[in-house]
Design a protein around this motif. Structure first.
Motif, PDB file in Angstrom:
ATOM      1  N   LEU A   1       0.826  -1.204   0.000  1.00 43.30           N
ATOM      2  CA  LEU A   1       0.000   0.000   0.000  1.00 43.30           C
ATOM      3  C   LEU A   1       0.858   1.251   0.000  1.00 43.30           C
ATOM      4  O   LEU A   1       1.891   1.308   0.691  1.00 43.30           O
ATOM      5  N   GLU A   2       0.428   2.246  -0.744  1.00 44.12           N
ATOM      6  CA  GLU A   2       0.985   3.598  -0.729  1.00 44.12           C
ATOM      7  C   GLU A   2      -0.194   4.511  -0.428  1.00 44.12           C
ATOM      8  O   GLU A   2      -1.102   4.627  -1.255  1.00 44.12           O
ATOM      9  N   LEU A   3      -0.216   5.112   0.771  1.00 41.36           N
ATOM     10  CA  LEU A   3      -1.380   5.902   1.190  1.00 41.36           C
ATOM     11  C   LEU A   3      -0.970   7.286   1.669  1.00 41.36           C
ATOM     12  O   LEU A   3       0.077   7.454   2.289  1.00 41.36           O
ATOM     13  N   ASP A   4      -1.833   8.238   1.417  1.00 41.93           N
ATOM     14  CA  ASP A   4      -1.694   9.576   1.978  1.00 41.93           C
ATOM     15  C   ASP A   4      -2.764   9.733   3.039  1.00 41.93           C
ATOM     16  O   ASP A   4      -3.937   9.441   2.796  1.00 41.93           O
ATOM     17  N   MET A   5      -2.347  10.175   4.217  1.00 45.72           N
ATOM     18  CA  MET A   5      -3.288  10.487   5.297  1.00 45.72           C
ATOM     19  C   MET A   5      -3.373  11.999   5.391  1.00 45.72           C
ATOM     20  O   MET A   5      -2.347  12.683   5.377  1.00 45.72           O
ATOM     21  N   SER A   6      -4.594  12.525   5.499  1.00 42.91           N
ATOM     22  CA  SER A   6      -4.767  13.970   5.572  1.00 42.91           C
ATOM     23  C   SER A   6      -5.900  14.324   6.526  1.00 42.91           C
ATOM     24  O   SER A   6      -6.749  13.484   6.829  1.00 42.91           O
ATOM     25  N   GLY A   7      -5.865  15.567   6.994  1.00 42.95           N
ATOM     26  CA  GLY A   7      -6.914  16.069   7.866  1.00 42.95           C
ATOM     27  C   GLY A   7      -6.850  15.597   9.301  1.00 42.95           C
ATOM     28  O   GLY A   7      -7.728  15.918  10.094  1.00 42.95           O
ATOM     29  N   CYS A   8      -5.817  14.827   9.662  1.00 43.68           N
ATOM     30  CA  CYS A   8      -5.730  14.258  11.009  1.00 43.68           C
ATOM     31  C   CYS A   8      -5.603  15.342  12.075  1.00 43.68           C
ATOM     32  O   CYS A   8      -4.868  16.311  11.895  1.00 43.68           O
ATOM     33  N   LYS A   9      -6.323  15.162  13.197  1.00 45.44           N
ATOM     34  CA  LYS A   9      -6.208  16.086  14.337  1.00 45.44           C
ATOM     35  C   LYS A   9      -4.771  16.155  14.826  1.00 45.44           C
ATOM     36  O   LYS A   9      -4.281  17.221  15.187  1.00 45.44           O
ATOM     37  N   ASP A  10      -4.083  14.993  14.858  1.00 42.62           N
ATOM     38  CA  ASP A  10      -2.669  14.946  15.238  1.00 42.62           C
ATOM     39  C   ASP A  10      -1.856  15.053  13.949  1.00 42.62           C
ATOM     40  O   ASP A  10      -1.753  14.102  13.171  1.00 42.62           O
ATOM     41  N   ALA A  11      -1.289  16.232  13.706  1.00 40.20           N
ATOM     42  CA  ALA A  11      -0.608  16.529  12.439  1.00 40.20           C
ATOM     43  C   ALA A  11       0.561  15.593  12.135  1.00 40.20           C
ATOM     44  O   ALA A  11       0.977  15.478  10.986  1.00 40.20           O
ATOM     45  N   ARG A  12       1.087  14.890  13.139  1.00 42.97           N
ATOM     46  CA  ARG A  12       2.188  13.957  12.890  1.00 42.97           C
ATOM     47  C   ARG A  12       1.773  12.824  11.963  1.00 42.97           C
ATOM     48  O   ARG A  12       2.615  12.174  11.350  1.00 42.97           O
ATOM     49  N   PHE A  13       0.469  12.596  11.839  1.00 45.41           N
ATOM     50  CA  PHE A  13      -0.016  11.492  11.019  1.00 45.41           C
ATOM     51  C   PHE A  13      -0.499  11.936   9.635  1.00 45.41           C
ATOM     52  O   PHE A  13      -0.971  11.120   8.849  1.00 45.41           O
ATOM     53  N   ASN A  14      -0.346  13.216   9.332  1.00 46.69           N
ATOM     54  CA  ASN A  14      -0.628  13.692   7.979  1.00 46.69           C
ATOM     55  C   ASN A  14       0.605  13.450   7.128  1.00 46.69           C
ATOM     56  O   ASN A  14       1.717  13.747   7.535  1.00 46.69           O
ATOM     57  N   GLY A  15       0.422  12.871   5.952  1.00 46.92           N
ATOM     58  CA  GLY A  15       1.548  12.641   5.057  1.00 46.92           C
ATOM     59  C   GLY A  15       1.457  11.301   4.353  1.00 46.92           C
ATOM     60  O   GLY A  15       0.427  10.624   4.390  1.00 46.92           O
ATOM     61  N   HIS A  16       2.556  10.931   3.727  1.00 45.14           N
ATOM     62  CA  HIS A  16       2.610   9.713   2.915  1.00 45.14           C
ATOM     63  C   HIS A  16       3.076   8.522   3.759  1.00 45.14           C
ATOM     64  O   HIS A  16       4.055   8.631   4.487  1.00 45.14           O
ATOM     65  N   PHE A  17       2.373   7.398   3.627  1.00 41.27           N
ATOM     66  CA  PHE A  17       2.693   6.167   4.340  1.00 41.27           C
ATOM     67  C   PHE A  17       2.820   5.025   3.330  1.00 41.27           C
ATOM     68  O   PHE A  17       2.132   5.012   2.306  1.00 41.27           O
ATOM     69  N   ALA A  18       3.677   4.075   3.646  1.00 44.11           N
ATOM     70  CA  ALA A  18       3.825   2.871   2.827  1.00 44.11           C
ATOM     71  C   ALA A  18       3.825   1.663   3.748  1.00 44.11           C
ATOM     72  O   ALA A  18       4.261   1.748   4.901  1.00 44.11           O
ATOM     73  N   GLY A  19       3.332   0.540   3.239  1.00 41.55           N
ATOM     74  CA  GLY A  19       3.329  -0.661   4.062  1.00 41.55           C
ATOM     75  C   GLY A  19       2.608  -1.806   3.403  1.00 41.55           C
ATOM     76  O   GLY A  19       2.435  -1.831   2.176  1.00 41.55           O
ATOM     77  N   LYS A  20       2.160  -2.745   4.239  1.00 36.62           N
ATOM     78  CA  LYS A  20       1.573  -3.991   3.752  1.00 36.62           C
ATOM     79  C   LYS A  20       0.262  -4.300   4.474  1.00 36.62           C
ATOM     80  O   LYS A  20       0.083  -3.991   5.642  1.00 36.62           O
ATOM     81  N   LEU A  21      -0.629  -4.969   3.741  1.00 38.59           N
ATOM     82  CA  LEU A  21      -1.836  -5.580   4.285  1.00 38.59           C
ATOM     83  C   LEU A  21      -1.654  -7.077   4.053  1.00 38.59           C
ATOM     84  O   LEU A  21      -1.590  -7.525   2.908  1.00 38.59           O
ATOM     85  N   ILE A  22      -1.505  -7.829   5.135  1.00 40.60           N
ATOM     86  CA  ILE A  22      -1.248  -9.263   5.051  1.00 40.60           C
ATOM     87  C   ILE A  22      -2.461 -10.016   5.580  1.00 40.60           C
ATOM     88  O   ILE A  22      -2.848  -9.860   6.738  1.00 40.60           O
ATOM     89  N   ASN A  23      -3.062 -10.814   4.729  1.00 34.11           N
ATOM     90  CA  ASN A  23      -4.251 -11.585   5.072  1.00 34.11           C
ATOM     91  C   ASN A  23      -3.902 -12.862   5.817  1.00 34.11           C
ATOM     92  O   ASN A  23      -2.883 -13.487   5.546  1.00 34.11           O
ATOM     93  N   ASN A  24      -4.777 -13.247   6.724  1.00 31.63           N
ATOM     94  CA  ASN A  24      -4.696 -14.540   7.386  1.00 31.63           C
ATOM     95  C   ASN A  24      -6.049 -15.225   7.198  1.00 31.63           C
ATOM     96  O   ASN A  24      -6.939 -15.097   8.044  1.00 31.63           O
TER      97      ASN A  24
END
Length: 140
Positions: free
Chosen positions: A88-111
């Motif tokens: 996943l490549e995601l942008d988070m925006s509008g967050c009350k805690d500004a530290r979490f606004n920005g670009h994130f990368a990672g994985k969704l792993i199914n079980n």
């Protein structure tokens, strides 16, 4: 005949439910854990937990929200190892805690056996030697 159809539907229900976890596309919901880590000292402050949702379209588009954190997520997904897991490549925006606004990368792993997916995202920007992280256990 009717009882035979009901029996078939009941016997197929667990198999159909398990199939929901063999592909990452679709709707996901659960608690999202937002926290900041420092490279040398570990967690920085207590984590915050917010209920949220992700919707992953068949074309790879991703939309999501964490209403109580006021965060909106948008981005893209691609297969990771198999069609059950995603990068996943995601942008988070509008967050009350500004530290979490920005670009994130990672994985969704199914079980599929345990009927959940694990989400792990890391911020792609530096926060004074700290990194914003997002983790979640999501279900259909």
């Amino acid at each position: 005949m009717r009882s035979l159809l009901v029996l078939a539907a009941v016997s197929l229900a667990p198999a159909l439910h398990a199939q929901e976890y063999t592909r990452y596309q679709g709707g996901w919901e659960g608690p999202f854990l937002l926290y900041v880590t420092q490279q040398d000292t570990g967690a920085q402050g207590p984590p915050a937990v917010f209920n949220g949702s992700l919707q992953i379209a068949n074309d790879g588009g991703v939309r999501g929200q964490l209403p109580d954190a006021a965060c909106t997520l948008s981005g893209s997904s691609t297969d990771f190892v198999s069609s059950a897991n995603a990068s996943l490549e995601l942008d988070m925006s509008g967050c009350k805690d500004a530290r979490f606004n920005g670009h994130f990368a990672g994985k969704l792993i199914n079980n599929p056996a345990l009927k959940y997916a694990s989400l792990r995202l890391s911020s792609m920007r530096s926060l004074d030697a700290a990194t914003a992280q997002v983790s979640a256990i999501l279900r259909r």
